[in-house]
Design a protein around this motif. Sequence first.
Motif, PDB file in Angstrom:
ATOM      1  N   SER B  45       0.819  -1.219   0.000  1.00 44.37           N
ATOM      2  CA  SER B  45       0.000   0.000   0.000  1.00 44.37           C
ATOM      3  C   SER B  45       0.852   1.268   0.000  1.00 44.37           C
ATOM      4  O   SER B  45       0.316   2.358  -0.116  1.00 44.37           O
ATOM      5  CB  SER B  45      -0.959  -0.010   1.190  1.00 44.37           C
ATOM      6  OG  SER B  45      -0.246  -0.100   2.401  1.00 44.37           O
ATOM      7  N   GLY B  46       2.182   1.125   0.149  1.00 43.03           N
ATOM      8  CA  GLY B  46       3.049   2.297   0.043  1.00 43.03           C
ATOM      9  C   GLY B  46       3.584   2.807   1.369  1.00 43.03           C
ATOM     10  O   GLY B  46       4.138   3.907   1.435  1.00 43.03           O
ATOM     11  N   SER B  48       6.186   1.663   3.286  1.00 43.32           N
ATOM     12  CA  SER B  48       7.648   1.794   3.307  1.00 43.32           C
ATOM     13  C   SER B  48       8.117   2.852   2.330  1.00 43.32           C
ATOM     14  O   SER B  48       8.997   3.660   2.648  1.00 43.32           O
ATOM     15  CB  SER B  48       8.311   0.461   2.948  1.00 43.32           C
ATOM     16  OG  SER B  48       7.990  -0.514   3.885  1.00 43.32           O
ATOM     17  N   VAL B  49       7.549   2.864   1.128  1.00 41.14           N
ATOM     18  CA  VAL B  49       7.997   3.830   0.128  1.00 41.14           C
ATOM     19  C   VAL B  49       7.726   5.253   0.619  1.00 41.14           C
ATOM     20  O   VAL B  49       8.552   6.149   0.439  1.00 41.14           O
ATOM     21  CB  VAL B  49       7.339   3.562  -1.244  1.00 41.14           C
ATOM     22  CG1 VAL B  49       7.642   4.690  -2.209  1.00 41.14           C
ATOM     23  CG2 VAL B  49       7.828   2.236  -1.815  1.00 41.14           C
ATOM     24  N   LEU B 280      -1.330  -1.526  -8.679  1.00 41.87           N
ATOM     25  CA  LEU B 280      -0.980  -0.102  -8.670  1.00 41.87           C
ATOM     26  C   LEU B 280      -0.607   0.445 -10.047  1.00 41.87           C
ATOM     27  O   LEU B 280      -0.443   1.648 -10.212  1.00 41.87           O
ATOM     28  CB  LEU B 280       0.170   0.162  -7.694  1.00 41.87           C
ATOM     29  CG  LEU B 280      -0.117  -0.146  -6.220  1.00 41.87           C
ATOM     30  CD1 LEU B 280       1.062   0.240  -5.354  1.00 41.87           C
ATOM     31  CD2 LEU B 280      -1.372   0.572  -5.736  1.00 41.87           C
TER      32      LEU B 280
HETATM   33  N1  LIG Z   1      12.288  -0.740  -6.060  1.00 38.59           N
HETATM   34  C1  LIG Z   1      11.031  -0.878  -6.494  1.00 38.59           C
HETATM   35  N2  LIG Z   1      10.764  -1.092  -7.786  1.00 38.59           N
HETATM   36  C2  LIG Z   1       9.514  -1.214  -8.242  1.00 38.59           C
HETATM   37  N3  LIG Z   1       8.414  -1.147  -7.459  1.00 38.59           N
HETATM   38  C3  LIG Z   1       8.609  -0.932  -6.163  1.00 38.59           C
HETATM   39  C4  LIG Z   1       9.913  -0.794  -5.603  1.00 38.59           C
HETATM   40  N4  LIG Z   1       9.787  -0.594  -4.264  1.00 38.59           N
HETATM   41  C5  LIG Z   1       8.470  -0.629  -4.013  1.00 38.59           C
HETATM   42  N5  LIG Z   1       7.753  -0.825  -5.137  1.00 38.59           N
HETATM   43  C6  LIG Z   1       6.297  -0.920  -5.245  1.00 38.59           C
HETATM   44  O1  LIG Z   1       5.717   0.147  -4.550  1.00 38.59           O
HETATM   45  C7  LIG Z   1       4.521  -0.256  -3.915  1.00 38.59           C
HETATM   46  C8  LIG Z   1       4.543   0.133  -2.461  1.00 38.59           C
HETATM   47  O2  LIG Z   1       5.545  -0.628  -1.806  1.00 38.59           O
HETATM   48  P1  LIG Z   1       5.873  -0.502  -0.267  1.00 38.59           P
HETATM   49  O3  LIG Z   1       7.149  -1.238  -0.053  1.00 38.59           O
HETATM   50  O4  LIG Z   1       5.814   0.916   0.148  1.00 38.59           O
HETATM   51  O5  LIG Z   1       4.674  -1.284   0.389  1.00 38.59           O
HETATM   52  P2  LIG Z   1       4.374  -1.504   1.934  1.00 38.59           P
HETATM   53  O6  LIG Z   1       3.079  -0.856   2.214  1.00 38.59           O
HETATM   54  O7  LIG Z   1       5.553  -1.106   2.735  1.00 38.59           O
HETATM   55  O8  LIG Z   1       4.162  -3.082   1.961  1.00 38.59           O
HETATM   56  P3  LIG Z   1       4.674  -4.194   2.997  1.00 38.59           P
HETATM   57  O9  LIG Z   1       3.649  -4.227   4.081  1.00 38.59           O
HETATM   58  O10 LIG Z   1       4.636  -5.445   2.167  1.00 38.59           O
HETATM   59  O11 LIG Z   1       6.047  -3.815   3.459  1.00 38.59           O
HETATM   60  C9  LIG Z   1       4.392  -1.748  -4.150  1.00 38.59           C
HETATM   61  O12 LIG Z   1       3.480  -1.965  -5.184  1.00 38.59           O
HETATM   62  C10 LIG Z   1       5.779  -2.152  -4.549  1.00 38.59           C
HETATM   63  O13 LIG Z   1       5.729  -3.255  -5.414  1.00 38.59           O
END
Ligand SMILES: Nc1ncnc2c1ncn2[C@@H]1O[C@H](COP(=O)(O)OP(=O)(O)OP(=O)(O)O)[C@@H](O)[C@H]1O
Lengths: 330, 333
Positions: B45-46, B48-49, B280
Motif C-alpha cells: 500500500s506504500g 515503506s515507500v 498499482l
Molecule cells: N524498487 C522498487 N521497484 C519497483 N516497485 C517498487 C519498488 N519498491 C516498491 N515498489 C512498489 O511500490 C509499492 C509500495 O511498496 P511498499 O514497499 O511501500 O509497500 P508496503 O506498504 O511497505 O508493503 P509491505 O507491508 O509489504 O512492506 C508496491 O506496489 C511495490 O511493489
Amino acid sequence: MTVAEAPPLLEVRGLRMHFAVTEGILSGRTVGQVKAVDGVDFTIRRGETLGLVGESGCGKTTTGRCILRLETPTEGAIIYDGVDIAKLPRKDLLALRRRIQVIFQDPYSSLNPRMKVGDIIAEPMMVHGIERDAKRRDARVRELLSVCGLNPKFADRYPHEMSGGQRQRVGIARALALQPEFIVCDEAVSALDVSIQAQVVNLLEDLRERFGLTYLFIAHDLSVVRHLCQRVAVMYLGRIVELADGDELFDHPLHPYTQALLSAVPVPDPTVEATRNFRPAKGEIPSPINPPPGCVFHPRCPIAVENCKHARPELRELRPGHWVACSEVH
Amino acid sequence: MPLLLDVRDLHTEFRTGAGLVRAVDGVSYTVDQGETVAIVGESGSGKSVSAMSILRLIPDPPGRITQGQILFAGRDLMRLSDDAMREVRGGEIGMVFQEPMTSLNPVLTIGRQITEAVEQHRGVDWATAQKRALELLALVGIADPARRLKQYPHQLSGGMRQRVMIAIALACDPKLIIADEPTTALDVTIQAQILELMKDLTRRLNVALIIITHNLGVVARYANRVNVMYAGRIVESGSAAAIYHRPRHPYTIALLRSVPRLDRPRQAKLDPVDGQPPDLTRLDGGCSFRPRCRFAVDACAHGRPPLEATDDAAHLAACFRSREIGGATGAAA
Ligand SMILES: Nc1ncnc2c1ncn2[C@@H]1O[C@H](COP(=O)(O)OP(=O)(O)OP(=O)(O)O)[C@@H](O)[C@H]1O
Ligand SMILES: Nc1ncnc2c1ncn2[C@@H]1O[C@H](COP(=O)(O)OP(=O)(O)OP(=O)(O)O)[C@@H](O)[C@H]1O
Ligand SMILES: [Mg+2]
Ligand SMILES: [Mg+2]
C-alpha cells in the motif's frame, strides 16, 4: 457423535527429536545435541483442530515433520489411526502420505515456479497414481481450484502471476488433491496480509466442515489460533507447557509462560489496551542446545522457586482437560 | 505540541516492466514533536515507500519522487543537498528497520558501528564516542555493554540486534525515529520488550516516532495517531480511539472486522475484506477501494474522494459516504 467423544485419530506419546550438532566439516565430530522436541504428548480427535503455539525454535515445525514422517523421531510413539508410524519403514510411507498432508507457510517458495498451477495441483495425483485419466485429472484440478475459491482458469497460470493469498490457496488445493484426512498446517496463513488471511482462515474452516478434516494448526499468531482451534498446546523449548480447550486456555492461562505470552500480544482496541495490565517476560529464550536444567522456563519465570532449577515438571491435569507443566500452580 | 514534520502531497513512482507503479500517490500528514504516529495498511500500500521518500532513500532508477514537500523542523528536505540530507539521516532522523541483520554491517563490531554513527554526526573524538556507545547500550537495556561492544552482529540474538539498531538510531539525539516493521521478525515476548523500550525512550527523550506496521494490536497499544493507507494514499487519519471505535472509511471498517481477536471467544466466521489488493499500475480516476467496497456507488467510479475532516476536525476520511457510514457502524457496534 461430538468431537469430544470421537476416538483420537492421532496420539503422540513421549516424542523426542534430537539433532546432532557437529563441529568441523571434515571430522563431523558430534559436539552436542539440539533437543528440538524433548518429550511431547498430545492427542488429536477426528474432526478436531489442535493449535500448536510457541515462540521461534520451540519445536513446532519439528513436531509436525515427525508426524509427517519427514523426520524419523529419536524416541516416542506416533499412533495414527491405531498404527504406530514413528518407525514405519520408508516403503510404507507412500500410503501414509495419501492420508496426511501438509500446507506450508511460504506460498512463494513452496510452489515450483516453473510449473503451471494446474500441474502443481495434479502432481500428487500422478505420484500416487490416482485419476490416471488426463481428462478426469484436469476436471479434478478445476474442481479443487474452485473449492479453494480460485477461478479454474488459474490452472494455466504460473505461481508468480498470482498474489500471495492466491498462491496459498494453490498450496491448499494441492494438499487436498489426495483427499487426505489429516493436514498439518505449518504457519499456513502467517505470510498473508490480514485481509487475505481472513479469507484463507475461513476457507480452512469450510474445508474442515465439508470434508471432515482434522488439522494440526501450527502458528505463532495466537489470535488466529484462538479463532480456529478447539484445543491448544503451548510449547516452550521442545516441551508442551500447557494444553487446554481454546477458550479455557486463553481466558484462564495457568502456566506462567502462557500468561507472559498472552499478555505480550496486543489487542486491536486502544480502550482495552489502556486498561490491560501488561508484564513482558524478562530475558531471552535459551538455546535448545543447552537448555536450563529442571523446568526450562525457570530463568525467566516470575514465580520460580529453588526446586524449579532441579526438577522437570510433568504435565498434570489441574482442571478437566486442562494440563499444565508447572509445580507452582495448583 | 509544536509541529515537527509536515509531509505535503508526496508522490513517488517506480518504472517497472509492468508499467508505472504509483507507489505513493498524494500523501499528506503531519507529526508533532514527541508524538507516535502509526502507518497501517496492507502489503504494497506504500507504507515503506512513503517513509523512504521522507529520508530520500528511493533508488533512482527505477524510483522517483515526482512531487511534494517534506517540511522537517522548518526546512524542506526535498531541497537539501545530498550532503545535507546525509547529515539528517542518522542525525536528526533515526531509522530502525525490520531486519537488523541486513542493516548492521556483519564485519564490524557493535561498538564500531555505534561510534561511527556518533563520530560522523557529532565530530567527537574516539574516547567520547566510546563512552557514548556504552551509555547507549545500557540505555537500550543490553546487559554487560562493555563486552557486547566488542562482539559482532551474528553473536547477538535477533532481539539484541534490534536493541542495537535502536541505540544507533538514538546515537545523535534525533527528533524523529522512523521505524519500519521494527518487531515483525521477532518473537511475541521479545517484540513486546522492544516496543515497550521504544515507547519508554521516545517518551523520556521526547522523540517523535513514525511506526509502520501491519499489526493492528501494536497500533492500538502504542500509537497516538493512525494513518491508514490503501493503494498509495492515506484513506483515513485520526486518533487511535477514533480509528478503532468510529472508523469512517469502508476499508478501515473492513480491516478491523477481518482480524480475529485474542480477547474474544471464537465467533462463527471471520468477515474478510472481499476481493484482491489493487494493481498499482492500473489505477483509474475513481476510488481505488471501489472494487472491494460494500458501500460503493456510481460517484466512486468518477472521482477520487479527497481526505477530508469528518464531523470531528481531527478525524479525516477519504470517502464520499464517510458521514453516513460512520453513523451505520456506530449503530452496529
Ligand atoms: N524498487 C522498487 N521497484 C519497483 N516497485 C517498487 C519498488 N519498491 C516498491 N515498489 C512498489 O511500490 C509499492 C509500495 O511498496 P511498499 O514497499 O511501500 O509497500 P508496503 O506498504 O511497505 O508493503 P509491505 O507491508 O509489504 O512492506 C508496491 O506496489 C511495490 O511493489
Ligand atoms: N535438521 C535440523 N538440524 C539441527 N537442528 C535443527 C534441525 N531442524 C530444526 N532444528 C532446531 O530445532 C529447534 C526447533 O526448530 P523448529 O523449526 O521445530 O522450531 P519452530 O517452533 O517451528 O520455530 P519457528 O516458529 O521459528 O518456525 C531449533 O533450535 C532449530 O534450530
Ligand atoms: Mg516452524
Ligand atoms: Mg513495507
